[in-house]
Motif scaffolding. Structure first.
Motif, PDB file in Angstrom:
ATOM      1  N   ALA A 177       0.789  -1.184  -0.067  1.00  0.00           N
ATOM      2  CA  ALA A 177       0.090  -0.098   0.004  1.00  0.00           C
ATOM      3  C   ALA A 177       0.757   1.153  -0.021  1.00  0.00           C
ATOM      4  CB  ALA A 177      -1.001   0.146   1.102  1.00  0.00           C
ATOM      5  N   ASN A 232      -1.085  -5.289  -8.734  1.00  0.00           N
ATOM      6  CA  ASN A 232      -0.717  -4.086  -7.911  1.00  0.00           C
ATOM      7  C   ASN A 232       0.897  -3.566  -8.457  1.00  0.00           C
ATOM      8  OD1 ASN A 232       1.046  -5.452  -6.182  1.00  0.00           O
ATOM      9  ND2 ASN A 232      -0.926  -6.201  -5.007  1.00  0.00           N
ATOM     10  N   GLY A 288      -9.296  -4.499   6.904  1.00  0.00           N
ATOM     11  CA  GLY A 288     -10.067  -4.442   5.855  1.00  0.00           C
ATOM     12  C   GLY A 288     -10.966  -5.881   5.534  1.00  0.00           C
ATOM     13  N   PHE A 347      -9.487   0.014   4.273  1.00  0.00           N
ATOM     14  CA  PHE A 347      -8.544  -0.731   4.272  1.00  0.00           C
ATOM     15  C   PHE A 347      -8.697  -1.645   3.242  1.00  0.00           C
ATOM     16  CE2 PHE A 347      -7.820   0.240   9.212  1.00  0.00           C
ATOM     17  CZ  PHE A 347      -7.180   1.692   8.660  1.00  0.00           C
ATOM     18  N   ARG A 391      -8.414  -2.996  -0.188  1.00  0.00           N
ATOM     19  CA  ARG A 391      -7.572  -2.346  -1.356  1.00  0.00           C
ATOM     20  C   ARG A 391      -8.394  -3.095  -2.632  1.00  0.00           C
ATOM     21  NH1 ARG A 391      -3.005  -4.302   1.655  1.00  0.00           N
ATOM     22  NH2 ARG A 391      -2.659  -6.190   0.142  1.00  0.00           N
ATOM     23  N   ASN A 432      -8.389  -4.754  -6.323  1.00  0.00           N
ATOM     24  CA  ASN A 432      -7.525  -5.832  -6.742  1.00  0.00           C
ATOM     25  C   ASN A 432      -7.025  -6.783  -5.655  1.00  0.00           C
ATOM     26  OD1 ASN A 432      -8.257  -5.179  -9.472  1.00  0.00           O
ATOM     27  ND2 ASN A 432      -6.455  -3.736  -9.430  1.00  0.00           N
ATOM     28  N   GLU A 433      -7.651  -6.727  -4.570  1.00  0.00           N
ATOM     29  CA  GLU A 433      -7.278  -7.713  -3.507  1.00  0.00           C
ATOM     30  C   GLU A 433      -7.191  -9.145  -3.804  1.00  0.00           C
ATOM     31  OE1 GLU A 433      -5.720  -8.209  -0.304  1.00  0.00           O
ATOM     32  OE2 GLU A 433      -7.287  -6.927   0.642  1.00  0.00           O
TER      33      GLU A 433
END
Length: 299
Positions: A78, A137, A195, A259, A261, A263-264
């Motif tokens: 991140a 990412n 998250g 929290f 993201r 494209n987790e």
């Protein structure tokens, strides 16, 4: 690696993994030299940035290591500056390989730490080294680009690429998920903001990971890419449950959308058959054992 060739250079030697790597190598009779970006009094340490190509050339010519473990990287997914991933993980690694190649002494093995994040979230089940990469990412893209770049050097350097899945242990920064959870339990917090709770990860213990790295250095499977993983999946909910059971304390969990993201990666589980076929029997402690170690160290 025989007894006459035990000079190992670790980049990122004072980082989380680097400190354990140093301990593992020294315990097995190696002389360790280190690179890092912060000051350090150790006479075998050199303060050099990977982006400083000339300084790297100077240091490699001086040390002339018999093996290199390249751990230095920008690893926090991140992190706000996307360019920094490429400057450190891709360009920095290229600078290092160029400096190693220019040195008069070619190491017996150059171990590059990549990341299982290169697999992304496009594939289900046990991911082996033949799984098509699908990075989701900038961190993962930078690591995959590093792998491709490194292949341009494989005719000149004895490179091995390790793809570690998630691992943790005492001393990992609290910006990472498991240390964050552990710190909340050890300081007696009533609540924690997280998250997505429905993510599953293959967790290993840092002490087992560095042992695998050392054994790869010794076997030298040059040209191969090797997963370093436990093959066991744990959900974030299970991690919380284990911490509650170990400490006897309950904690309230609030899901913070900030929290979560984009494209987790939902499930990331590795196949470690290649690793074990190369280095022999290898196992990581159970996640419960690792969490007990971490929770005890913070009390």
């Amino acid at each position: 690696m025989n007894t006459a060739s035990k000079r190992v250079l670790i980049t990122g030697v004072n980082g989380f993994t680097g400190r354990y790597m140093r301990t593992e190598l020294e315990a097995n009779g190696y002389e360790v030299f280190g690179l890092g970006t912060h000051p350090c009094d150790d006479p075998n340490y050199h303060q050099v940035k990977l982006t400083d190509a000339q300084a790297l050339h100077t240091v490699l010519a001086e040390i002339q290591p018999n093996a290199v473990v390249h751990l230095a990287a920008l690893a926090f997914v991140a992190h706000g500056d996307a360019n920094a991933f490429y400057e450190t993980n891709l360009i920095g690694t290229r600078n290092l390989l160029e400096a190693i190649s220019a040195s008069e002494h070619t190491p017996e093995c150059v171990l590059l730490a990549s990341s299982a994040n290169v697999y992304g979230n496009a594939s289900e089940g046990m991911l082996d080294e033949q799984t098509e990469p699908a990075p989701a990412n900038d961190y993962a893209v930078s690591k995959l680009a590093m792998e491709y770049m490194a292949r341009l050097w494989m005719n000149r350097l004895p490179i091995v690429i390790a793809r570690p899945f998630n691992y943790t242990g005492v001393g990992q920064a609290s910006s990472f998920l498991l240390p964050k959870i552990v710190s909340h339990f050890t300081r007696g917090a009533d609540r924690i903001e997280l998250g997505n709770l429905d993510v599953w990860r293959d967790f290993s213990d840092v002490r087992a990971v560095v042992q695998a790295y050392r054994r790869l250095l010794e076997v030298k499977p040059v040209g191969l890419t090797v997963n370093v993983c436990s093959g066991n999946l744990y959900s974030l909910r299970e991690v919380l449950s284990l911490c509650e059971r170990i400490t006897g304390r309950a904690i309230s969990v609030e899901v913070n959308p900030a929290f979560i993201r984009a494209n987790e990666v939902k499930k990331l589980c590795g196949d470690s058959k290649r690793l074990r076929s190369i280095i022999g029997e290898w196992n990581t402690p159970s996640l419960e054992e690792t969490l007990r170690w971490m929770l005890a160290a913070r009390e």
